[in-house]
Design a protein around this motif. Sequence first.
Motif, PDB file in Angstrom:
ATOM      1  N   UNK A 288       0.823  -1.208   0.000  1.00  0.00           N
ATOM      2  CA  UNK A 288       0.000   0.000   0.000  1.00  0.00           C
ATOM      3  C   UNK A 288       0.856   1.258   0.000  1.00  0.00           C
ATOM      4  N   UNK A 289       1.985   1.208   0.715  1.00  0.00           N
ATOM      5  CA  UNK A 289       2.862   2.373   0.758  1.00  0.00           C
ATOM      6  C   UNK A 289       3.422   2.686  -0.626  1.00  0.00           C
ATOM      7  N   UNK A 290       3.835   1.659  -1.334  1.00  0.00           N
ATOM      8  CA  UNK A 290       4.413   1.874  -2.662  1.00  0.00           C
ATOM      9  C   UNK A 290       3.345   2.132  -3.716  1.00  0.00           C
ATOM     10  N   UNK A 291       2.107   1.671  -3.463  1.00  0.00           N
ATOM     11  CA  UNK A 291       1.015   1.908  -4.395  1.00  0.00           C
ATOM     12  C   UNK A 291       0.480   3.326  -4.274  1.00  0.00           C
ATOM     13  N   UNK A 292       0.584   3.874  -3.070  1.00  0.00           N
ATOM     14  CA  UNK A 292       0.080   5.220  -2.846  1.00  0.00           C
ATOM     15  C   UNK A 292      -1.359   5.238  -2.378  1.00  0.00           C
ATOM     16  N   UNK A 293      -1.855   4.138  -1.836  1.00  0.00           N
ATOM     17  CA  UNK A 293      -3.230   4.066  -1.347  1.00  0.00           C
ATOM     18  C   UNK A 293      -3.606   2.642  -1.016  1.00  0.00           C
ATOM     19  N   UNK A 294      -4.858   2.456  -0.567  1.00  0.00           N
ATOM     20  CA  UNK A 294      -5.320   1.121  -0.177  1.00  0.00           C
ATOM     21  C   UNK A 294      -5.366   0.195  -1.383  1.00  0.00           C
ATOM     22  N   UNK A 295      -5.151  -1.083  -1.118  1.00  0.00           N
ATOM     23  CA  UNK A 295      -5.192  -2.074  -2.192  1.00  0.00           C
ATOM     24  C   UNK A 295      -6.575  -2.130  -2.835  1.00  0.00           C
ATOM     25  N   UNK A 296      -6.677  -2.080  -4.168  1.00  0.00           N
ATOM     26  CA  UNK A 296      -7.979  -2.193  -4.832  1.00  0.00           C
ATOM     27  C   UNK A 296      -8.435  -3.640  -4.981  1.00  0.00           C
ATOM     28  N   UNK A 297      -7.532  -4.601  -4.788  1.00  0.00           N
ATOM     29  CA  UNK A 297      -7.842  -6.021  -4.906  1.00  0.00           C
ATOM     30  C   UNK A 297      -7.446  -6.741  -3.628  1.00  0.00           C
ATOM     31  N   UNK A 298      -7.957  -7.927  -3.470  1.00  0.00           N
ATOM     32  CA  UNK A 298      -7.543  -8.761  -2.342  1.00  0.00           C
ATOM     33  C   UNK A 298      -6.325  -9.574  -2.789  1.00  0.00           C
ATOM     34  N   UNK A 299      -5.353  -9.716  -1.934  1.00  0.00           N
ATOM     35  CA  UNK A 299      -4.126 -10.439  -2.253  1.00  0.00           C
ATOM     36  C   UNK A 299      -3.991 -11.644  -1.334  1.00  0.00           C
TER      37      UNK A 299
END
Length: 426
Positions: free
Chosen positions: A3-14
């Motif tokens: 999430x830190x590297x994406x710049x926001x909450x995950x849009x998918x479940x991992x």
Amino acid sequence: MAERFLGGALPVRVRMWDGSETGPADAPTVHVRSRRALRRLLWQPGELGLAEAYITGDIDLADDLADGLRVMRGAARERGLRPPAPGLGDRIRAAVTAVRLGAVGTRPPVPASRAGLRGAVHSKARDRAAISHHYDLSNAFYTLLLDGTMAYSCGYWTGEGEPGYGPADAQRDKLELICRKLGLGPGGRLLDIGCGWGSLTLYAARHHGVRVTAVTLAAEQAAHVTRKVGELGLEDRVEVLHSDYRDVRGLPDFRAGYDAVSTVEMGEHVGDAEYPAFTALLHDVLRPGGRAFVQQMSRGTTAPGGGAFIESYIAPDMHMRPLGETVGLLEGAGLEVRDTESLREHYVLTVEAWRRTLEARWPEFVALVGEETARVWRLYLVGGALAFEERRMGVDQILCVRPDASGAAAMPATRHGWYEKLGAAR
């Protein structure tokens, strides 16, 4: 960390290889099957690393691949997810986490299905290799994927939703529309550059009585069209050339001029620097009053190519440009552009039909080309349909004419007759 590297909450479940999960419970689930998937992303961040992790099966989607890609793209568009520039502390924490997960190691091998082209870009030898990589996969593969017309281009869906109307009908409607736009008739001469498996060549010769010179750089295609010409008894109307388009200036009919020239989704392979010479060829091959038909994919100015995955695995060295730029190049060659028509939504329907065939006959495709290549095509078709759906890519028909010295174009005053009773060709 993600999430830190994406710049926001995950849009998918991992879901990780040990069964641990994170992300929204109601979102498509991305399954990271092995540490090698993370290693691929460390060595090849971005689109290509993700694509190769999917191709090799290191990453998979438990749900529909199209839904997963749509959710991820929607999150980037609507929530503005943009990876921030990582600082030194972020890099150190990422490195420590990667070591702890066992993801640090030698670079994973490049998937065998990636194109490995050599030589100068758009030299004849490299172009032949690029075309062979995609179109010489095998005639058996494309026979399985496509309908009976063997048309590997956008259809024209005049009867979508009608009972019994399908991909082959849409392709025949497209072929008939092209012939009408070109004004083809008995005794006319058509040069079909990039003829594919001969869908337009054979249709024009059979249904409109024209003599066709069909040109393709793909050996498998040339063999297929030659065989079909013999089966249909069209030897007196069709000549098939396994040749580079740049060599058509040496054809006997070049000086006399053709009545029409067509190029259906071949211009994407020509190259940016080479395209002005290509449009000049389309002009020069025509007699005065002759018509040129171009059906070609387009893309926005910020992404003129096909993207890292497409150019590495599907269509190496391809180049797309906005429609307006292509029109300008055609006009610059001396052609008069008389009509343009967008088929973008038609390509969503066309690619989705191919994808349904791929999924329905998945075991047969895997038996033919192997699971890795089959997964390349699944990703290609799903991503392609989404690109047309979201207007990141388009496809257009462009009709041009070569006026004579006085400016006369010998074109009809209206489009009347192009679309009237188009489905009657079925």
